[in-house]
Design a protein around this motif. Structure first.
Motif, PDB file in Angstrom:
ATOM      1  N   ARG A  76      31.910   9.837  44.428  1.00  0.00           N
ATOM      2  CA  ARG A  76      31.857   8.433  44.817  1.00  0.00           C
ATOM      3  C   ARG A  76      30.717   7.718  44.098  1.00  0.00           C
ATOM      4  O   ARG A  76      30.866   6.594  43.591  1.00  0.00           O
ATOM      5  CB  ARG A  76      31.690   8.339  46.333  1.00  0.00           C
ATOM      6  CG  ARG A  76      31.733   6.927  46.881  1.00  0.00           C
ATOM      7  CD  ARG A  76      31.621   6.962  48.396  1.00  0.00           C
ATOM      8  NE  ARG A  76      32.727   7.680  48.996  1.00  0.00           N
ATOM      9  CZ  ARG A  76      32.782   8.035  50.272  1.00  0.00           C
ATOM     10  NH1 ARG A  76      31.763   7.749  51.070  1.00  0.00           N
ATOM     11  NH2 ARG A  76      33.833   8.679  50.750  1.00  0.00           N
ATOM     12  N   GLU A  77      29.539   8.370  44.050  1.00  0.00           N
ATOM     13  CA  GLU A  77      28.405   7.767  43.349  1.00  0.00           C
ATOM     14  C   GLU A  77      28.695   7.615  41.857  1.00  0.00           C
ATOM     15  O   GLU A  77      28.378   6.576  41.253  1.00  0.00           O
ATOM     16  CB  GLU A  77      27.159   8.625  43.557  1.00  0.00           C
ATOM     17  CG  GLU A  77      26.636   8.617  44.993  1.00  0.00           C
ATOM     18  CD  GLU A  77      25.440   9.521  45.179  1.00  0.00           C
ATOM     19  OE1 GLU A  77      25.032  10.154  44.169  1.00  0.00           O
ATOM     20  OE2 GLU A  77      24.921   9.598  46.302  1.00  0.00           O
ATOM     21  N   GLU A  78      29.315   8.652  41.272  1.00  0.00           N
ATOM     22  CA  GLU A  78      29.664   8.556  39.859  1.00  0.00           C
ATOM     23  C   GLU A  78      30.672   7.436  39.623  1.00  0.00           C
ATOM     24  O   GLU A  78      30.601   6.725  38.606  1.00  0.00           O
ATOM     25  CB  GLU A  78      30.230   9.889  39.368  1.00  0.00           C
ATOM     26  CG  GLU A  78      29.184  10.992  39.265  1.00  0.00           C
ATOM     27  CD  GLU A  78      29.787  12.306  38.814  1.00  0.00           C
ATOM     28  OE1 GLU A  78      31.021  12.346  38.594  1.00  0.00           O
ATOM     29  OE2 GLU A  78      29.034  13.285  38.669  1.00  0.00           O
ATOM     30  N   GLY A  79      31.626   7.280  40.566  1.00  0.00           N
ATOM     31  CA  GLY A  79      32.594   6.193  40.432  1.00  0.00           C
ATOM     32  C   GLY A  79      31.917   4.834  40.473  1.00  0.00           C
ATOM     33  O   GLY A  79      32.228   3.940  39.660  1.00  0.00           O
ATOM     34  N   HIS A  80      30.966   4.662  41.419  1.00  0.00           N
ATOM     35  CA  HIS A  80      30.225   3.403  41.482  1.00  0.00           C
ATOM     36  C   HIS A  80      29.427   3.167  40.199  1.00  0.00           C
ATOM     37  O   HIS A  80      29.377   2.032  39.689  1.00  0.00           O
ATOM     38  CB  HIS A  80      29.281   3.404  42.682  1.00  0.00           C
ATOM     39  CG  HIS A  80      29.990   3.321  44.001  1.00  0.00           C
ATOM     40  ND1 HIS A  80      31.006   2.424  44.253  1.00  0.00           N
ATOM     41  CD2 HIS A  80      29.834   4.025  45.164  1.00  0.00           C
ATOM     42  CE1 HIS A  80      31.439   2.561  45.487  1.00  0.00           C
ATOM     43  NE2 HIS A  80      30.756   3.539  46.059  1.00  0.00           N
TER      44      HIS A  80
ATOM     45  N   ALA B 225      32.425  20.553  49.581  1.00  0.00           N
ATOM     46  CA  ALA B 225      33.436  19.519  49.357  1.00  0.00           C
ATOM     47  C   ALA B 225      32.876  18.134  49.667  1.00  0.00           C
ATOM     48  O   ALA B 225      33.116  17.168  48.921  1.00  0.00           O
ATOM     49  CB  ALA B 225      34.672  19.805  50.211  1.00  0.00           C
ATOM     50  N   LEU B 226      32.119  18.023  50.759  1.00  0.00           N
ATOM     51  CA  LEU B 226      31.502  16.738  51.094  1.00  0.00           C
ATOM     52  C   LEU B 226      30.507  16.305  50.023  1.00  0.00           C
ATOM     53  O   LEU B 226      30.451  15.132  49.643  1.00  0.00           O
ATOM     54  CB  LEU B 226      30.810  16.835  52.452  1.00  0.00           C
ATOM     55  CG  LEU B 226      31.732  16.994  53.673  1.00  0.00           C
ATOM     56  CD1 LEU B 226      30.904  17.192  54.937  1.00  0.00           C
ATOM     57  CD2 LEU B 226      32.640  15.780  53.825  1.00  0.00           C
ATOM     58  N   ARG B 227      29.722  17.277  49.539  1.00  0.00           N
ATOM     59  CA  ARG B 227      28.746  16.952  48.496  1.00  0.00           C
ATOM     60  C   ARG B 227      29.449  16.493  47.220  1.00  0.00           C
ATOM     61  O   ARG B 227      29.053  15.495  46.594  1.00  0.00           O
ATOM     62  CB  ARG B 227      27.872  18.167  48.202  1.00  0.00           C
ATOM     63  CG  ARG B 227      26.736  17.906  47.228  1.00  0.00           C
ATOM     64  CD  ARG B 227      25.982  19.187  46.947  1.00  0.00           C
ATOM     65  NE  ARG B 227      26.816  20.169  46.287  1.00  0.00           N
ATOM     66  CZ  ARG B 227      27.100  20.152  44.983  1.00  0.00           C
ATOM     67  NH1 ARG B 227      26.607  19.192  44.201  1.00  0.00           N
ATOM     68  NH2 ARG B 227      27.857  21.082  44.448  1.00  0.00           N
ATOM     69  N   ILE B 228      30.525  17.208  46.835  1.00  0.00           N
ATOM     70  CA  ILE B 228      31.272  16.833  45.632  1.00  0.00           C
ATOM     71  C   ILE B 228      31.902  15.455  45.800  1.00  0.00           C
ATOM     72  O   ILE B 228      31.917  14.631  44.881  1.00  0.00           O
ATOM     73  CB  ILE B 228      32.341  17.899  45.323  1.00  0.00           C
ATOM     74  CG1 ILE B 228      31.653  19.211  44.897  1.00  0.00           C
ATOM     75  CG2 ILE B 228      33.288  17.431  44.242  1.00  0.00           C
ATOM     76  CD1 ILE B 228      32.612  20.364  44.729  1.00  0.00           C
TER      77      ILE B 228
END
Length: 202
Positions: free
Chosen positions: A106-110, A98-101
């Motif tokens: 978050r990275e994909e959102g950025h 879950a943390l990895r996802i």
């Protein structure tokens, strides 16, 4: 009183022949003793033959049941412990996943925001360039239209002032061009004068 005299006592040996009133109360009857021994032997035989084995079998079955229940309880406890450890391990893995996802999201959102900014900037530059192009085209058209209108007005004005009839199209065009060129040279001289005067003022 000792038991040896009783065995040698003629009254004891002749107890069956003596009536109950003449026999001492503590002296047993031989027939009753024999019957008692036989009955006791039969009872012991029955107990040892049937009752004691059944009791032993029941006792063993009960012991086996208790020991088996204890073993099953221990096995169930071990299985429950293993299941608990497996559950904790899977829970830890699920939390890590879950943390990895979440980090990936978050990275994909950025990245998506960055792409949107780039696209917005590109689109804005394209719109600005298109607007500037349209503005330049409109300016060119407006300048051409103004040149035509100013030429016609200039010709008409010059005809009235000078008194010449400028009906010839060639002469009209030459006059208009000379007038516009003169206006442009005047504007250039004015701009150059302003540019020369600006450094001195600063």
């Amino acid at each position: 009183m000792s038991s040896a005299p009783l065995l040698t006592d003629p009254l004891f040996l002749a107890a069956p022949l003596v009536s109950a009133a003449e026999r001492p109360p503590i002296v047993p009857v031989v027939g009753e003793l024999i019957i008692g021994f036989i009955a006791f032997g039969i009872l012991c035989f029955i107990l040892m033959r049937y009752v004691f084995p059944k009791m032993e079998q029941t006792y063993r079955a009960r012991v086996d049941a208790i020991e088996g229940g204890l073993r099953r309880a221990e096995q169930a406890q071990e299985q429950a412990q293993q299941l608990l450890e497996r559950y904790n391990s899977q829970l830890a893995q699920a939390r890590g996943e879950a943390l990895r996802i979440r980090d990936e999201a978050r990275e994909e959102g950025h990245q998506i925001l960055q792409d949107l900014r780039v696209q917005a900037n590109t689109e804005a530059q394209r719109i600005i360039a298109h607007g500037e192009q349209q503005l330049a085209t409109s300016r060119q058209q407006l300048v051409s239209q103004l040149r035509t209108e100013i030429g016609e007005l200039s010709v008409e004005l010059a005809s009235r002032i000078v008194g010449e009839a400028l009906a010839d199209q060639t002469r009209q065009t030459g006059t208009v061009e000379r007038f516009l060129d003169e206006l442009e040279r005047s504007n250039d001289r004015a701009s150059a004068g302003v540019a020369r005067s600006t450094p001195g003022e600063s």
